[in-house]
Write a protein that holds these residues in place. Structure first.
Motif, PDB file in Angstrom:
ATOM      1  N   PHE A 230       0.462  -0.796  -0.392  1.00 22.37           N
ATOM      2  CA  PHE A 230      -0.007   0.112   0.200  1.00 22.37           C
ATOM      3  C   PHE A 230       1.061   0.954   0.405  1.00 22.37           C
ATOM      4  CE2 PHE A 230      -4.005  -2.259   2.158  1.00 22.37           C
ATOM      5  CZ  PHE A 230      -4.546  -2.567   1.141  1.00 22.37           C
ATOM      6  N   ASP A 231       0.575   2.283  -0.899  1.00 21.64           N
ATOM      7  CA  ASP A 231       1.144   3.461  -0.617  1.00 21.64           C
ATOM      8  C   ASP A 231      -0.047   4.478   0.315  1.00 21.64           C
ATOM      9  OD1 ASP A 231      -1.132   4.132  -2.134  1.00 21.64           O
ATOM     10  OD2 ASP A 231      -0.248   4.966  -4.152  1.00 21.64           O
ATOM     11  N   ALA A 232       0.892   5.921   0.703  1.00 19.85           N
ATOM     12  CA  ALA A 232       0.493   6.599   1.568  1.00 19.85           C
ATOM     13  C   ALA A 232      -0.724   6.594   1.108  1.00 19.85           C
ATOM     14  CB  ALA A 232       0.913   7.777   2.112  1.00 19.85           C
ATOM     15  N   GLU A 233      -1.583   7.049  -0.023  1.00 16.70           N
ATOM     16  CA  GLU A 233      -2.884   7.222  -0.291  1.00 16.70           C
ATOM     17  C   GLU A 233      -3.884   5.557  -0.186  1.00 16.70           C
ATOM     18  OE1 GLU A 233      -5.550   8.871  -4.409  1.00 16.70           O
ATOM     19  OE2 GLU A 233      -3.886   8.611  -4.515  1.00 16.70           O
ATOM     20  N   THR A 234      -3.741   4.570  -0.449  1.00 18.82           N
ATOM     21  CA  THR A 234      -4.041   3.805  -0.581  1.00 18.82           C
ATOM     22  C   THR A 234      -4.586   3.276   0.937  1.00 18.82           C
ATOM     23  OG1 THR A 234      -3.279   2.808  -2.907  1.00 18.82           O
ATOM     24  CG2 THR A 234      -4.173   0.684  -1.402  1.00 18.82           C
ATOM     25  N   PHE A 235      -3.001   3.007   2.068  1.00 21.44           N
ATOM     26  CA  PHE A 235      -3.461   2.916   3.145  1.00 21.44           C
ATOM     27  C   PHE A 235      -4.249   4.137   3.409  1.00 21.44           C
ATOM     28  CE2 PHE A 235      -0.671   3.212   6.948  1.00 21.44           C
ATOM     29  CZ  PHE A 235      -1.174   1.867   7.729  1.00 21.44           C
ATOM     30  N   THR A 236      -4.494   5.247   3.325  1.00 22.19           N
ATOM     31  CA  THR A 236      -5.160   5.754   4.034  1.00 22.19           C
ATOM     32  C   THR A 236      -7.028   5.565   3.897  1.00 22.19           C
ATOM     33  OG1 THR A 236      -3.925   7.193   4.512  1.00 22.19           O
ATOM     34  CG2 THR A 236      -5.518   8.001   4.055  1.00 22.19           C
ATOM     35  N   GLY A 237      -6.907   4.991   2.598  1.00 24.31           N
ATOM     36  CA  GLY A 237      -8.855   4.753   1.977  1.00 24.31           C
ATOM     37  C   GLY A 237      -8.449   3.474   2.744  1.00 24.31           C
ATOM     38  N   TYR A 238      -7.819   3.004   3.046  1.00 15.13           N
ATOM     39  CA  TYR A 238      -8.222   1.256   4.029  1.00 15.13           C
ATOM     40  C   TYR A 238      -8.508   1.425   5.036  1.00 15.13           C
ATOM     41  CZ  TYR A 238      -7.516  -3.464   5.656  1.00 15.13           C
ATOM     42  OH  TYR A 238      -7.494  -4.266   6.781  1.00 15.13           O
ATOM     43  N   ALA A 239      -7.825   2.366   6.061  1.00 14.09           N
ATOM     44  CA  ALA A 239      -8.445   2.863   6.899  1.00 14.09           C
ATOM     45  C   ALA A 239      -9.851   3.722   6.949  1.00 14.09           C
ATOM     46  CB  ALA A 239      -7.418   4.034   7.373  1.00 14.09           C
ATOM     47  N   ARG A 240     -10.277   4.784   5.618  1.00 11.67           N
ATOM     48  CA  ARG A 240     -11.940   4.856   5.960  1.00 11.67           C
ATOM     49  C   ARG A 240     -12.503   4.040   6.279  1.00 11.67           C
ATOM     50  NH1 ARG A 240      -9.067   9.061   2.795  1.00 11.67           N
ATOM     51  NH2 ARG A 240      -9.415   7.605   0.855  1.00 11.67           N
ATOM     52  N   LEU A 241     -11.882   2.981   5.184  1.00 15.22           N
ATOM     53  CA  LEU A 241     -12.873   1.663   5.178  1.00 15.22           C
ATOM     54  C   LEU A 241     -12.803   0.840   6.589  1.00 15.22           C
ATOM     55  CD1 LEU A 241     -14.525  -0.682   3.506  1.00 15.22           C
ATOM     56  CD2 LEU A 241     -12.026  -0.774   2.417  1.00 15.22           C
ATOM     57  N   CYS A 242     -12.184  -0.055   7.721  1.00 13.69           N
ATOM     58  CA  CYS A 242     -12.235   0.175   8.356  1.00 13.69           C
ATOM     59  C   CYS A 242     -12.780   0.602   9.139  1.00 13.69           C
ATOM     60  CB  CYS A 242     -10.856  -0.759   8.829  1.00 13.69           C
ATOM     61  SG  CYS A 242      -9.340  -2.149   8.054  1.00 13.69           S
ATOM     62  N   GLY A 243     -13.404   1.716   9.629  1.00 13.83           N
ATOM     63  CA  GLY A 243     -13.676   2.272  10.325  1.00 13.83           C
ATOM     64  C   GLY A 243     -15.077   2.357  10.473  1.00 13.83           C
ATOM     65  N   ARG A 244     -14.934   3.124   8.650  1.00  9.83           N
ATOM     66  CA  ARG A 244     -16.597   2.078   8.170  1.00  9.83           C
ATOM     67  C   ARG A 244     -17.312   1.095   8.905  1.00  9.83           C
ATOM     68  NH1 ARG A 244     -17.424   3.314   1.887  1.00  9.83           N
ATOM     69  NH2 ARG A 244     -19.113   2.270   1.409  1.00  9.83           N
ATOM     70  N   ALA A 245     -16.525   0.356   8.679  1.00  5.72           N
ATOM     71  CA  ALA A 245     -16.700  -0.719   8.289  1.00  5.72           C
ATOM     72  C   ALA A 245     -17.358  -1.495   9.790  1.00  5.72           C
ATOM     73  CB  ALA A 245     -15.948  -2.359   7.647  1.00  5.72           C
ATOM     74  N   LEU A 246     -16.336  -1.174  10.931  1.00  2.84           N
ATOM     75  CA  LEU A 246     -16.701  -1.306  12.351  1.00  2.84           C
ATOM     76  C   LEU A 246     -17.838  -0.677  12.641  1.00  2.84           C
ATOM     77  CD1 LEU A 246     -15.687  -1.997  15.360  1.00  2.84           C
ATOM     78  CD2 LEU A 246     -14.168  -0.078  14.971  1.00  2.84           C
ATOM     79  N   ALA A 247     -17.713   1.236  11.965  1.00  2.00           N
ATOM     80  CA  ALA A 247     -19.195   1.060  13.020  1.00  2.00           C
ATOM     81  C   ALA A 247     -20.616   0.985  12.521  1.00  2.00           C
ATOM     82  CB  ALA A 247     -19.439   2.923  12.063  1.00  2.00           C
ATOM     83  N   ARG A 248     -20.702  -0.157  11.527  1.00  2.00           N
ATOM     84  CA  ARG A 248     -21.604  -0.880  10.477  1.00  2.00           C
ATOM     85  C   ARG A 248     -21.938  -1.930  11.758  1.00  2.00           C
ATOM     86  NH1 ARG A 248     -22.964  -0.085   4.057  1.00  2.00           N
ATOM     87  NH2 ARG A 248     -22.778   2.012   3.853  1.00  2.00           N
ATOM     88  N   ALA A 249     -20.981  -2.329  11.562  1.00  2.00           N
ATOM     89  CA  ALA A 249     -20.627  -3.527  12.808  1.00  2.00           C
ATOM     90  C   ALA A 249     -21.264  -4.076  14.360  1.00  2.00           C
ATOM     91  CB  ALA A 249     -19.767  -3.980  12.657  1.00  2.00           C
ATOM     92  N   HIS A 250     -20.564  -2.053  14.458  1.00  2.00           N
ATOM     93  CA  HIS A 250     -21.628  -1.942  15.989  1.00  2.00           C
ATOM     94  C   HIS A 250     -22.770  -1.347  16.094  1.00  2.00           C
ATOM     95  CE1 HIS A 250     -17.322  -1.035  17.657  1.00  2.00           C
ATOM     96  NE2 HIS A 250     -17.071  -2.349  17.813  1.00  2.00           N
ATOM     97  N   ALA A 251     -23.515  -0.669  14.597  1.00  3.48           N
ATOM     98  CA  ALA A 251     -24.475  -0.287  14.578  1.00  3.48           C
ATOM     99  C   ALA A 251     -25.390  -1.433  14.490  1.00  3.48           C
ATOM    100  CB  ALA A 251     -25.592   0.775  13.386  1.00  3.48           C
ATOM    101  N   LYS A 252     -25.197  -2.581  13.809  1.00  4.41           N
ATOM    102  CA  LYS A 252     -25.834  -3.344  13.736  1.00  4.41           C
ATOM    103  C   LYS A 252     -25.895  -4.421  14.783  1.00  4.41           C
ATOM    104  CE  LYS A 252     -26.172  -7.697  10.555  1.00  4.41           C
ATOM    105  NZ  LYS A 252     -26.532  -8.174  11.556  1.00  4.41           N
ATOM    106  N   ALA A 253     -25.461  -4.831  15.575  1.00  2.00           N
ATOM    107  CA  ALA A 253     -25.237  -5.415  16.852  1.00  2.00           C
ATOM    108  C   ALA A 253     -25.924  -4.328  18.184  1.00  2.00           C
ATOM    109  CB  ALA A 253     -23.907  -5.778  17.485  1.00  2.00           C
ATOM    110  N   SER A 254     -25.647  -3.823  17.890  1.00  2.00           N
ATOM    111  CA  SER A 254     -25.611  -2.826  19.702  1.00  2.00           C
ATOM    112  C   SER A 254     -27.648  -2.298  19.065  1.00  2.00           C
ATOM    113  CB  SER A 254     -25.541  -1.741  19.573  1.00  2.00           C
ATOM    114  OG  SER A 254     -25.213  -0.433  18.323  1.00  2.00           O
TER     115      SER A 254
END
Length: 469
Positions: free
Chosen positions: A384-408
């Motif tokens: 991952f270059d810096a841009e791709t790594f940053t995009g992956y960070a956004r993706l993980c934050g987004r996925a975690l929020a969806r998991a928490h929203a669904k479960a809770s």
């Protein structure tokens, strides 16, 4: 039923007892890490504990991944807003990835639930943000990129939780991140290339493709799993790494073990999936070493085939007590640790493995069951270059929020607490910075213990060399 407006107000009110700035606190870090590391190794296969330590010894990043118990201990001393929900429990950036739904659609989400347990949602987010900073340092990204990825994780979590707070219960439940969505949203050519390669790789990671890689014909022409130490070995052969007095070795062969697993496993599946499983016959069973933090826990791979000799690989993975269990007041509602893992996964993922279930071994250990490898893919951070790594960070934050929203079902409450400002992002970047430094100190203590002989660490090459013909 509490309205979303009331839940939002409750979240805002929680800032009084737990200001967002207080989320920067590191918790109970005035402790010796070694007893906790040693405690997390208890009950594992003794011969494999040095391999676990060898994998943790590679870098501060692998050390962080390999010992979730240490941070669980520390997080117990940090403030939280008082909302306990189902959480992942080991939410670092390598525990996210792609996987296939039963309909063969490729989704992205949290994909490891070994430590799933009720707990403060902040603990998942803190472990995730800290993992990005530690990984960014390990990969030699610039200080600007290090800060940016941390803030992007929190910002994406914040935005996705806000969006989820306006959705109905069914929409929240069905909400998912598909790889087709990612292609449509991504502007960077480099990131698009990474996504396309990941999709292509997932399509190749099937049982049929795996078959020639890990199997061979036995002396009597039967299909069997190939030993590949220390990764894969049979329980009752000379290559076995189990202790001589291990209770599994008292069995003459693997058949009684598999029979016990299958007996308890089948009732945990839906009726149609039991019918599908019945179309396969087991051919072999072997021990498989997996991951970093899981090394030494018991994991078995069963090879099954249908009447046309098409394969199905099932993984039976030991489910031990969650690392969070000793640090949260709310108890695990499930008496079976395998069920705890499965129910956590079903709650947090938009869709789960076709063969996901749980079982208990003949000597009382709990396990959960899933397919091995089937269309499962993880991030290749080194590319991952810096841009791709940053995009992956956004993706993980987004996925975690969806998991928490669904479960809770508490997205509005969490969103109300986070708010619209950068207050939480500021606090969690400060937390990640401080915890990355603490992780370095703990890693140095771990290195010293390995050099001094208190802990024994061995590499994969060492194990393989010991068993050369």
């Amino acid at each position: 039923m509490t309205s979303s407006t009331d839940l939002m107000a409750r979240g805002k009110h929680a800032r009084r007892q737990c200001p967002r700035a207080s989320q920067a606190l590191l918790g109970d870090i005035r402790r010796d890490p070694l007893p906790l590391i040693e405690a997390s190794s208890k009950g594992r296969v003794k011969a494999l504990v040095p391999l676990r330590y060898g994998r943790m010894l590679v870098s501060p990043f692998t050390f962080y991944r390999g010992n979730a118990l240490l941070q669980a201990h520390d997080l117990a001393g940090t403030p939280n807003m008082g909302l306990v929900t189902p959480i992942c429990g080991d939410c670092h950036l390598m525990n996210f990835g792609g996987f296939a739904t039963p309909e063969r659609n490729l989704l992205f989400s949290v994909n490891d639930f070994d430590e799933a347990h009720p707990g403060p949602w902040e603990w998942d987010l803190k472990r995730l943000v800290a993992s990005f900073l530690i990984a960014a340092r390990h990969l030699r990204h610039s200080p600007d990129t290090q800060e940016r990825v941390c803030r992007e994780v929190v910002g994406a979590y914040q935005q996705s939780m806000t969006e989820s707070s306006h959705l109905g219960a069914l929409a929240t439940w069905y909400n998912a991140i598909t790889y087709d969505d990612l292609i449509g949203e991504t502007q960077s050519k480099a990131t698009l290339a990474h996504i396309q390669r990941t999709m292509d790789k997932a399509q190749r990671r099937t049982h049929a493709r795996l078959l020639p890689k890990i199997t061979e014909l036995g002396e009597h022409g039967q299909l069997q799993i190939r030993d590949d130490l220390p990764q894969i070995f049979h329980l009752h052969k000379k290559s076995s790494l189990l202790d001589a007095n291990d209770d599994w070795l008292r069995m003459n062969n693997w058949h009684p073990l598999y029979a016990a697993f299958e007996r308890d496993y089948r009732p945990t599946l839906q009726g149609d999936r039991r019918a599908l499983l019945d179309r396969f016959t087991v051919q072999d069973l072997a021990f498989k070493v997996v991951g970093v933090g899981s090394v030494g826990t018991r994991c078995l791979v069963a090879l099954l085939t249908d009447e046309q000799q098409h394969p199905l690989f099932l993984q039976f993975k030991e489910a031990r007590r969650s690392v969070l269990a000793g640090y949260v007041k709310q108890k695990n509602p499930w008496r079976h640790e395998g069920q705890r893992v499965v129910e956590g996964q079903r709650l947090m993922q938009a869709a789960s493995d076709l063969f996901l279930g749980w079982t208990r071994g003949p000597t009382g250990r709990d396990f959960y069951v899933r397919q091995l490898r089937d269309m499962k893919v993880s991030a290749e951070l080194e590319t991952f270059d810096a841009e791709t790594f940053t995009g992956y960070a956004r993706l993980c934050g987004r996925a975690l929020a969806r998991a928490h929203a669904k479960a809770s079902g508490m997205a509005a409450c969490i969103s109300g607490y986070i708010g619209k400002s950068d207050a939480l992002a500021d606090a969690l970047f400060s937390y990640a910075t401080g915890y990355a430094e603490q992780n370095e100190r703990d890693f140095e203590a771990f290195q010293k213990a390995c050099r001094d002989g208190r802990l024994q660490a061995r590499s994969e090459a060492d194990f393989a060399a010991d068993h050369l013909p």
